[in-house]
Design an enzyme around this catalytic site. Structure first.
Site, PDB file in Angstrom:
ATOM      1  N   HIS A   1       5.955  -0.803  -2.636  1.00 29.92           N
ATOM      2  CA  HIS A   1       5.447  -0.099  -3.825  1.00 29.92           C
ATOM      3  C   HIS A   1       5.524   1.418  -3.668  1.00 29.92           C
ATOM      4  O   HIS A   1       4.867   2.149  -4.406  1.00 29.92           O
ATOM      5  CB  HIS A   1       4.001  -0.533  -4.120  1.00 29.92           C
ATOM      6  CG  HIS A   1       3.912  -1.927  -4.669  1.00 29.92           C
ATOM      7  ND1 HIS A   1       2.718  -2.599  -4.837  1.00 29.92           N
ATOM      8  CD2 HIS A   1       4.876  -2.792  -5.102  1.00 29.92           C
ATOM      9  CE1 HIS A   1       2.950  -3.811  -5.323  1.00 29.92           C
ATOM     10  NE2 HIS A   1       4.254  -3.959  -5.490  1.00 29.92           N
TER      11      HIS A   1
ATOM     12  N   ASN B   1       0.824  -1.206   0.000  1.00 27.69           N
ATOM     13  CA  ASN B   1       0.000   0.000   0.000  1.00 27.69           C
ATOM     14  C   ASN B   1       0.857   1.254   0.000  1.00 27.69           C
ATOM     15  O   ASN B   1       1.896   1.310   0.647  1.00 27.69           O
ATOM     16  CB  ASN B   1      -0.940   0.007   1.215  1.00 27.69           C
ATOM     17  CG  ASN B   1      -1.879  -1.185   1.194  1.00 27.69           C
ATOM     18  OD1 ASN B   1      -2.056  -1.802   0.152  1.00 27.69           O
ATOM     19  ND2 ASN B   1      -2.474  -1.499   2.327  1.00 27.69           N
TER      20      ASN B   1
HETATM   21  P1  OAD Z   1      -6.346  -6.032  -4.870  1.00 34.13           P
HETATM   22  O1  OAD Z   1      -7.411  -5.036  -5.156  1.00 34.13           O
HETATM   23  O2  OAD Z   1      -5.801  -6.805  -5.995  1.00 34.13           O
HETATM   24  O3  OAD Z   1      -6.846  -7.064  -3.766  1.00 34.13           O
HETATM   25  C1  OAD Z   1      -7.449  -6.627  -2.586  1.00 34.13           C
HETATM   26  C2  OAD Z   1      -7.838  -7.861  -1.788  1.00 34.13           C
HETATM   27  O4  OAD Z   1      -8.386  -7.401  -0.556  1.00 34.13           O
HETATM   28  C3  OAD Z   1      -8.923  -8.735  -2.446  1.00 34.13           C
HETATM   29  O5  OAD Z   1      -8.512 -10.101  -2.438  1.00 34.13           O
HETATM   30  C4  OAD Z   1     -10.154  -8.536  -1.555  1.00 34.13           C
HETATM   31  O6  OAD Z   1     -10.930  -9.715  -1.419  1.00 34.13           O
HETATM   32  C5  OAD Z   1      -9.524  -8.171  -0.229  1.00 34.13           C
HETATM   33  N1  OAD Z   1     -10.386  -7.321   0.612  1.00 34.13           N
HETATM   34  C6  OAD Z   1     -11.283  -6.372   0.252  1.00 34.13           C
HETATM   35  N2  OAD Z   1     -11.873  -5.833   1.317  1.00 34.13           N
HETATM   36  C7  OAD Z   1     -11.342  -6.445   2.413  1.00 34.13           C
HETATM   37  C8  OAD Z   1     -11.545  -6.336   3.825  1.00 34.13           C
HETATM   38  N3  OAD Z   1     -12.411  -5.472   4.341  1.00 34.13           N
HETATM   39  N4  OAD Z   1     -10.845  -7.163   4.635  1.00 34.13           N
HETATM   40  C9  OAD Z   1      -9.948  -8.064   4.117  1.00 34.13           C
HETATM   41  N5  OAD Z   1      -9.710  -8.210   2.806  1.00 34.13           N
HETATM   42  C10 OAD Z   1     -10.382  -7.406   1.952  1.00 34.13           C
HETATM   43  O7  OAD Z   1      -5.192  -5.213  -4.095  1.00 34.13           O
HETATM   44  P2  OAD Z   1      -3.678  -5.672  -3.837  1.00 34.13           P
HETATM   45  O8  OAD Z   1      -3.577  -7.139  -3.711  1.00 34.13           O
HETATM   46  O9  OAD Z   1      -3.171  -4.839  -2.725  1.00 34.13           O
HETATM   47  O10 OAD Z   1       0.269  -2.103  -7.355  1.00 34.13           O
HETATM   48  O11 OAD Z   1      -2.996  -5.214  -5.170  1.00 34.13           O
HETATM   49  C11 OAD Z   1      -1.627  -5.424  -5.342  1.00 34.13           C
HETATM   50  C12 OAD Z   1      -1.045  -4.346  -6.214  1.00 34.13           C
HETATM   51  O12 OAD Z   1      -1.794  -4.269  -7.419  1.00 34.13           O
HETATM   52  C13 OAD Z   1      -1.153  -2.948  -5.649  1.00 34.13           C
HETATM   53  O13 OAD Z   1      -0.121  -2.624  -4.732  1.00 34.13           O
HETATM   54  C14 OAD Z   1      -1.081  -2.086  -6.866  1.00 34.13           C
HETATM   55  C15 OAD Z   1      -2.036  -2.869  -7.727  1.00 34.13           C
HETATM   56  O14 OAD Z   1      -1.936  -2.717  -9.070  1.00 34.13           O
HETATM   57  C16 OAD Z   1       0.713  -1.111  -8.146  1.00 34.13           C
HETATM   58  O15 OAD Z   1       0.023  -0.167  -8.487  1.00 34.13           O
HETATM   59  C17 OAD Z   1       2.135  -1.276  -8.579  1.00 34.13           C
END
Ligand code: OAD
Length: 235
Positions: free
Chosen positions: A109, A92
């Protein structure tokens, strides 16, 4: 959960969702609002720096309207109270972990609250808007300032340090991340190969769920405080 000595925790957008931050890939997420190629690649920035600055300026300004939630606070308490090392590696770019009180944080990131000068390589605090003509306070050159965030096609920050700390951990925990973006998505396999226990805390099963020793699904504001309590109680 049997008390581990050293814990490495990976967080993603899901931990900030209940603070009002949009995730990327959920329904209505950031990648359904804007094109990744436009705002999260070096090529997009070269094409239209003003638009990319405006996107991150809005996100930076938005930090003032959000607060850490129970999950961020629970991780800060875990770091404070646990008698082994607790390392937080976050994908994040918000500052909610810091504002909750976590100190041992690696922003792989980058950070919204910083600017990077492509001319001299300085990482500088940025509390206001950035723009294409901004002058770097370190080298005095104009035109090289960009948000200090890692874009697709770039190498995330601190990877050597992260792998060193991961392989020294007794427990790897992944919180609120879809497991769609490498290298973070590969940490669970690295940990398992090294015999480190692995736990997923996520709203729903992620791409990596089958690789974890244990997966718990639900809201971070519920699962993370419960997990921290278990560790501290040595359950
Ligand atoms: P994602 O949007 O890909 O995934 C978010 C995850 O959080 C999903 O699996 C949801 O199910 C989960 N989620 C949502 N609400 C939640 C809650 N209240 N409690 C627990 N889990 C919850 O986001 P990231 O995995 O962080 O990179 O994405 C990874 C990277 O992709 C980011 O850092 C960014 C993005 O593109 C760059 O921009 C380089």
């Amino acid at each position: 959960m049997r008390r581990p000595g050293s814990i490495l925790i990976l967080t993603g957008a899901g931990i900030s969702a209940e603070s009002g931050v949009d995730t990327f890939r959920d329904k209505g997420g950031i990648w359904s609002q804007v094109k990744l190629e436009d705002v999260a690649t070096p090529e997009g920035f070269s094409r239209d720096p003003a638009m990319v600055h405006a996107f991150y300026n809005a996100r930076r300004a938005g930090l003032a309207a959000i607060e850490p939630n129970a999950a961020h606070h629970a991780l800060a308490k875990l770091e404070r109270v646990h008698d082994g090392a607790v390392t937080l590696v976050t994908q994040n770019i918000d500052d909610l972990h810091e504002r909750a009180g976590s100190r041992n944080i690696v922003h792989m990131h980058g950070e919204l609250t910083k600017a990077f000068c492509a001319t001299c390589g300085a990482h500088l605090l940025a509390d206001g808007d950035l723009s294409a003509d901004l002058v770097c306070s370190a080298c005095g050159h104009a035109g090289g300032m960009r948000p200090d965030v890692v874009w697709f096609g770039e190498i995330p920050y601190h990877m050597d340090d992260i792998y060193k700390r991961l392989l020294a951990a007794d427990l790897f925990v992944s919180i609120g991340t879809s497991g769609a973006v490498y290298p973070a998505a590969g940490f669970v396999a690295e940990a398992r190969a090294a015999g480190i226990r692995t736990l997923e805390l996520n709203l729903e099963p992620s791409d990596g769920t089958p690789l974890f020793d244990e997966a718990r699904h639900g809201k971070a504001s519920v699962l993370v405080p419960a997990f921290a309590t278990e560790i501290l109680a040595g359950i």
